[in-house]
Enzyme design. Sequence first.
Site, short mmCIF file in Angstrom:
data_model
loop_
_atom_site.label_atom_id
_atom_site.label_comp_id
_atom_site.label_asym_id
_atom_site.label_seq_id
_atom_site.Cartn_x
_atom_site.Cartn_y
_atom_site.Cartn_z
CB CYS A 18 46.62 40.75 72.21
SG CYS A 18 47.53 42.18 71.62
CB CYS A 21 50.85 42.43 71.39
SG CYS A 21 49.32 42.92 72.17
CG ASP A 415 48.08 -0.83 67.27
OD1 ASP A 415 48.40 -1.74 66.50
OD2 ASP A 415 48.52 -0.72 68.43
P1 ADP Z 1 49.79 -4.57 66.39
O1 ADP Z 1 49.51 -4.02 65.05
O2 ADP Z 1 48.71 -5.50 66.83
O3 ADP Z 1 50.10 -3.56 67.42
P2 ADP Z 1 52.56 -5.10 65.76
O4 ADP Z 1 52.54 -4.44 64.43
O5 ADP Z 1 53.28 -4.42 66.85
O6 ADP Z 1 51.08 -5.47 66.23
O7 ADP Z 1 53.14 -6.54 65.60
C1 ADP Z 1 52.61 -7.41 64.65
C2 ADP Z 1 53.04 -8.82 64.85
O8 ADP Z 1 54.44 -8.89 64.73
C3 ADP Z 1 52.72 -9.36 66.20
O9 ADP Z 1 51.43 -9.90 66.25
C4 ADP Z 1 53.78 -10.44 66.33
O10 ADP Z 1 53.37 -11.58 65.63
C5 ADP Z 1 54.96 -9.87 65.63
N1 ADP Z 1 55.88 -9.20 66.55
C6 ADP Z 1 56.13 -7.89 66.64
N2 ADP Z 1 57.06 -7.65 67.57
C7 ADP Z 1 57.40 -8.83 68.10
C8 ADP Z 1 58.31 -9.25 69.12
N3 ADP Z 1 59.06 -8.40 69.81
N4 ADP Z 1 58.40 -10.56 69.38
C9 ADP Z 1 57.64 -11.44 68.70
N5 ADP Z 1 56.78 -11.10 67.75
C10 ADP Z 1 56.65 -9.82 67.44
MG MG Z 2 50.78 -1.96 68.59
#
Ligand code: ADP
Ligand code: MG
Length: 737
Positions: A18, A21, A415
Amino acid sequence: MTATEAVDLRLSVPAMDCPTCAGKVDRALERVDGVVSVELRPTSGRVDVAYDPDLVSEARIIAAIEGAGYGVDGRLEGPYPRLERSATWRTRRAASIAIGAVLATIGAAVTLAFTTLDVTLATAAWWTLTTGQLAYVMSTIVAGTPILRDGFYSLRQRSLDIDLLMSIAIVGAIAAALPFEAAMLAVLYSIAELLERHAMDRARSSMHELLDLSPETAHRLDDDGETPVAVEDLAVDDRVAVRPGERIPVDGTVLSGTSAVDQAPITGESIPVEVVEGDEVFAGSINEGGYLEVRVDTPAGDSTLARIIELVEDAESGRTEHEQFVDRFAALYTPAVVVFAVAVAIGPPLLVDAAWRTWFLRGLTLLVIACPCAFVISTPVSVVSGITSAARNGVLIKGGRHLEAMAEVEVLAIDKTGTLTTGDLVVEDVRPIDTEIDEVLAIAGALEARSEHPIGTAITRRSADAGVDLPDVSEFDARPGLGVSGTIDGRRYHVGSPSLFRSLGFDLDRADAYTDGGRPVDLRRDLIPDVRTEGNTIIFVGTDERIFGILTVADTVRPAAATAIDRLRTVGIERIVLLTGDNEAAAAAVAESVGIETIHAGLLPEEKLAIIEELEATYGPVAMLGDGVNDAPALAAATVGIAMGAAGTDTAIEAADIALMGDDLGHVPYLAHLARRADGVIRQNIYASLAVKAVLAVGAPIGVVTVVHAVLIGDMGMSLGVTGNAMRLAKLRPTSE
Ligand code: ADP
Ligand code: MG
């Protein structure tokens, strides 16, 4: 804490069950030099101590705990020890309470019904001991000894807690020749305690039942066929066979076979998931379809399920704001009522020559009312019940205070990629500029093979489908929210968003910067409109000097998204904001289709963080829902960070305050609803127990409330009431709103 030198010790202390305790054990350990940190889990009777072996020994720590009145059962070994506990009703304490109750009944029968048997046995001072009273005294001794023992330890620690108050009341009753009252106090209070423990056990065991779901043996596959082995003896990379209808014994990867797997214990999702070669499976889930061969990925004690249960237990040990309030209040309430009790007991007889016996009894009653019991457990039972029921539905809440904070949240930031959308992206178009399509796919594929972003997965898949050979990459660099870079054949390449290339110094708006087949082209006017279909993500591929490819990637909005957003509004999340690193058009398309009005696009991870802070400053608590891998900073900045699809990804579980093990968006409104309900239950519990105590405290000095009332209503009744109320939270289900 100096983690390097500290030794961890995990002890089973079953009697510490508890919050009071735990408080005693805590105070006992506080006084031991060399104890670096103490973590107490009263709900599972576990004590985790980190100590400096130069200053203190294990034996000394155990002695300190035992000195506080709690027997140490032994060390708990292994990453996840299974705690064996006997059922509340079969303990020695329960037996002694039963005997005490029988003796009290005999006493009542003799003194009230069979008065001829009630003969005087002895007289001393104001005490006249009759047979009936002897039965009461024996009842008090049998049922009350454990209370007195606890009370004695409290006295030694000078803590005016429930054990001490009850002990004083019992001793006082005996001393004042009130054996009936003493027996009632001892028996009824013990029953109340037992009921409380039982309720807690029930709340907790519903979590442990889950762990019991994972089988103890597995069929290991080796050269000479199949051997049954204990799950603990499986090593990483062993292969096991799982037949249809069996439970999967370990966290692992499917090597061969296909099946439908019911992952409800982990994700709370009752619809079976189709698994094929290469898919992850979790210990405790049920193989409903075909025969599977599974490679062991983690040792048994480290399975996702074991970790969930461990985190749930940790979650229960933290103190919420309500609990802190209750503690502060109890710290004032108890002494105040005790002083009042003493005044009532001795005041009137001294001042106006009233009957000693009457006023002493009234004082005694007040002493019982001074116990903050129901009040003190009202919050923890609700938190345990809420967290446990959430966990059973695949929502891992990592602390009562997150549940509490979630109840206050009216703004949710979401997101896009992987959260509102499935994250199963597909490359729609590949547009080479002054080069071959295969060159674009080879470079992009090679770089993205190292990325964990869903865009990376989509691009690699496309390159593989095209059958291009991937060159070697060195100096790989992932830039969250922008893209990836790496060196191939001594040359720097980049794959990512327009912002990435802008940050590299490209002027994307200059009309004649690019040539295609010898002709100058305007990237913005000619090429992008060409490839852009509604809501697609645009990815550039290039070197430091030139862009030589454009890819478009399409994502699918989760089917459940629109309903989930809708339901979030009905449960009180008034403002929903879409945050994304993707372009405005893609964001707008998704927002439109799910019914979100506010979007912030083109954000870098730190900009997401800034928006969260801005929202917090404007509207108060903000929850952020993300995929947990590349949204970690925003999750951490939000009042409540919620990660989705966390099963199997430790980083997501770590980064978040609340983790949705599955990726059903429907769990978010469930969570919001549960948090609000839990908050309601906590308030009801606190105010109801306060109100009842107040009524009793007024009734006692005027003689309407007796000791029996005080224990029956104020303690047992309220404890059962608040626990029962808390258990209502378990009934909430993700879809049933
Ligand atoms: P969200 O906010 O939609 O989850 P992220 O912040 O992960 O997106 O990524 C934002 C943008 O960055 C993507 O839309 C893309 O244009 C670019 N991006 C991120 N990671 C990659 C990757 N591994 N290859 C190519 N583009 C990327
Ligand atoms: Mg994301």
